[in-house]
Design a protein around this motif. Structure first.
Motif, PDB file in Angstrom:
ATOM      1  N   GLY A  58       0.845  -1.197   0.000  1.00 22.07           N
ATOM      2  CA  GLY A  58       0.000   0.000   0.000  1.00 22.07           C
ATOM      3  C   GLY A  58       0.870   1.233   0.000  1.00 22.07           C
ATOM      4  N   LYS A  59       0.701   2.092   1.001  1.00 24.18           N
ATOM      5  CA  LYS A  59       1.532   3.294   1.111  1.00 24.18           C
ATOM      6  C   LYS A  59       2.959   2.922   1.457  1.00 24.18           C
ATOM      7  N   SER A  60       3.897   3.682   0.925  1.00 24.55           N
ATOM      8  CA  SER A  60       5.305   3.440   1.237  1.00 24.55           C
ATOM      9  C   SER A  60       5.642   4.019   2.608  1.00 24.55           C
ATOM     10  N   GLY A  61       6.801   3.636   3.110  1.00 21.72           N
ATOM     11  CA  GLY A  61       7.279   4.195   4.361  1.00 21.72           C
ATOM     12  C   GLY A  61       7.528   5.696   4.262  1.00 21.72           C
ATOM     13  N   LEU A  62       7.928   6.153   3.077  1.00 22.79           N
ATOM     14  CA  LEU A  62       8.131   7.596   2.883  1.00 22.79           C
ATOM     15  C   LEU A  62       6.805   8.342   3.006  1.00 22.79           C
ATOM     16  N   ALA A  89      17.987   7.536   1.327  1.00 20.85           N
ATOM     17  CA  ALA A  89      18.258   8.228   2.594  1.00 20.85           C
ATOM     18  C   ALA A  89      17.858   9.703   2.552  1.00 20.85           C
ATOM     19  N   GLU A  90      18.291  10.414   1.523  1.00 23.17           N
ATOM     20  CA  GLU A  90      17.931  11.835   1.440  1.00 23.17           C
ATOM     21  C   GLU A  90      16.425  12.025   1.302  1.00 23.17           C
ATOM     22  N   ARG A  91      15.777  11.145   0.542  1.00 28.01           N
ATOM     23  CA  ARG A  91      14.317  11.227   0.399  1.00 28.01           C
ATOM     24  C   ARG A  91      13.641  11.022   1.757  1.00 28.01           C
ATOM     25  N   ALA A  92      14.149  10.083   2.542  1.00 29.33           N
ATOM     26  CA  ALA A  92      13.590   9.822   3.868  1.00 29.33           C
ATOM     27  C   ALA A  92      13.764  11.044   4.771  1.00 29.33           C
ATOM     28  N   LEU A  93      14.941  11.655   4.736  1.00 26.62           N
ATOM     29  CA  LEU A  93      15.184  12.839   5.559  1.00 26.62           C
ATOM     30  C   LEU A  93      14.312  14.017   5.112  1.00 26.62           C
ATOM     31  N   ARG A  94      14.170  14.196   3.803  1.00 32.38           N
ATOM     32  CA  ARG A  94      13.306  15.270   3.290  1.00 32.38           C
ATOM     33  C   ARG A  94      11.856  15.044   3.698  1.00 32.38           C
ATOM     34  N   ALA A  95      11.439  13.786   3.793  1.00 34.37           N
ATOM     35  CA  ALA A  95      10.064  13.473   4.189  1.00 34.37           C
ATOM     36  C   ALA A  95       9.829  13.768   5.665  1.00 34.37           C
ATOM     37  N   GLY A  96      10.914  13.812   6.449  1.00 35.94           N
ATOM     38  CA  GLY A  96      10.778  14.124   7.869  1.00 35.94           C
ATOM     39  C   GLY A  96      11.429  13.122   8.805  1.00 35.94           C
ATOM     40  N   ALA A  97      11.959  12.030   8.281  1.00 38.06           N
ATOM     41  CA  ALA A  97      12.659  11.064   9.132  1.00 38.06           C
ATOM     42  C   ALA A  97      13.947  11.684   9.668  1.00 38.06           C
ATOM     43  N   LEU A  98      14.383  11.195  10.814  1.00 41.71           N
ATOM     44  CA  LEU A  98      15.641  11.689  11.388  1.00 41.71           C
ATOM     45  C   LEU A  98      16.812  10.767  11.092  1.00 41.71           C
ATOM     46  N   GLY A  99      16.517   9.610  10.505  1.00 39.41           N
ATOM     47  CA  GLY A  99      17.614   8.709  10.211  1.00 39.41           C
ATOM     48  C   GLY A  99      17.237   7.653   9.203  1.00 39.41           C
ATOM     49  N   PHE A 100      18.277   6.998   8.684  1.00 38.44           N
ATOM     50  CA  PHE A 100      18.116   5.949   7.677  1.00 38.44           C
ATOM     51  C   PHE A 100      19.206   4.915   7.909  1.00 38.44           C
ATOM     52  N   VAL A 101      18.790   3.666   8.071  1.00 41.52           N
ATOM     53  CA  VAL A 101      19.730   2.566   8.284  1.00 41.52           C
ATOM     54  C   VAL A 101      19.414   1.475   7.276  1.00 41.52           C
ATOM     55  N   ASN A 146      23.439  10.809 -11.655  1.00 44.10           N
ATOM     56  CA  ASN A 146      22.518   9.771 -12.092  1.00 44.10           C
ATOM     57  C   ASN A 146      21.127  10.384 -12.266  1.00 44.10           C
ATOM     58  N   PRO A 147      20.461  10.158 -13.402  1.00 46.95           N
ATOM     59  CA  PRO A 147      19.148  10.755 -13.624  1.00 46.95           C
ATOM     60  C   PRO A 147      18.098  10.367 -12.580  1.00 46.95           C
ATOM     61  N   VAL A 148      18.195   9.181 -12.012  1.00 47.93           N
ATOM     62  CA  VAL A 148      17.217   8.756 -10.997  1.00 47.93           C
ATOM     63  C   VAL A 148      17.299   9.651  -9.773  1.00 47.93           C
ATOM     64  N   SER A 149      18.498  10.071  -9.394  1.00 45.25           N
ATOM     65  CA  SER A 149      18.632  10.925  -8.213  1.00 45.25           C
ATOM     66  C   SER A 149      18.049  12.317  -8.447  1.00 45.25           C
ATOM     67  N   GLN A 150      17.820  12.681  -9.707  1.00 49.06           N
ATOM     68  CA  GLN A 150      17.284  14.002 -10.031  1.00 49.06           C
ATOM     69  C   GLN A 150      15.750  14.038 -10.020  1.00 49.06           C
ATOM     70  N   LEU A 151      15.115  12.869  -9.915  1.00 46.91           N
ATOM     71  CA  LEU A 151      13.654  12.816  -9.914  1.00 46.91           C
ATOM     72  C   LEU A 151      13.095  13.395  -8.617  1.00 46.91           C
ATOM     73  N   THR A 152      11.922  14.029  -8.716  1.00 48.30           N
ATOM     74  CA  THR A 152      11.233  14.453  -7.497  1.00 48.30           C
ATOM     75  C   THR A 152      10.767  13.195  -6.769  1.00 48.30           C
TER      76      THR A 152
END
Length: 187
Positions: A58-62, A89-101, A146-152
């Motif tokens: 269903g919904k992603s963790g992000l 990791a950066e997407r997770a932090l931008r979403a509001g997470a404080l960390g990524f492991v 990498n073009p994938v990293s440039q996607l919103t």
């Protein structure tokens, strides 16, 4: 520290629970197999930390992090994933997470990251921290070209769902978008 684990694999949740509860002062108060289940648990109980997988049914963790932040802005979220941290990791932090492991990191790094996040600090691998600091200094690595990293985030979500074999209509339904909007993101 009362923790909510969110992962769609029961065996993985059980393993994480075992690792966490070996640590003095940490307890898993509840587990959820989906973002929807996690939101219901958050309404019913008080937690000090959400530990969530990036990939959920269903919904992603992000998306879950984006849902949590307006309702519980002081609740730290630590993301776990088997996926490449350079993409998530950066997407997770931008979403509001404080960390990524990354799940491959091991239990010691997970426990250290929990304590780091609970102290209000960001928790990412040393390699990811270096990468983020390099980007902040205005330098781009080959990976960042990498073009994938440039996607919103939304474009990436659509890209990922197409990669999972979903068609435009199913993606639109899943993300509550119009098919035309999905087509624009795909393009």
């Amino acid at each position: 520290i009362r923790i909510l684990i969110v992962d769609d694999h029961p065996i993985f949740r059980e393993g994480i629970r075992t690792v966490i509860e070996r640590e003095e002062g940490l307890t898993v108060k509840a587990e959820a197999g989906s973002a929807a289940e996690a939101m219901k648990l958050l309404e019913a109980h008080r937690f000090n930390l959400v530990l969530s997988d990036v990939t959920l049914g269903g919904k992603s963790g992000l998306e879950l992090v984006r849902d949590i932040m307006p309702l519980y802005p002081d609740l730290p979220v630590l993301m776990l994933s088997m996926h490449d941290e350079t993409i998530y990791a950066e997407r997770a932090l931008r979403a509001g997470a404080l960390g990524f492991v990354m799940k491959q990191a091991g239990s010691k790094l997970l426990i250290e990251s929990i304590h780091r996040v609970m102290a209000g600090r960001v928790a990412v691998s040393p390699e990811m921290a270096e990468r983020m600091l390099t980007a902040a200094a205005g330098r781009r690595s080959d990976e960042e070209k990498n073009p994938v990293s440039q996607l919103t985030d939304r474009e990436f979500e659509v890209f990922q769902l197409f990669g999972e074999g979903l068609d435009g209509q199913r993606i639109a339904d899943r993300l509550s978008l119009s098919v035309k909007t999905v087509d624009v993101h795909r393009a």
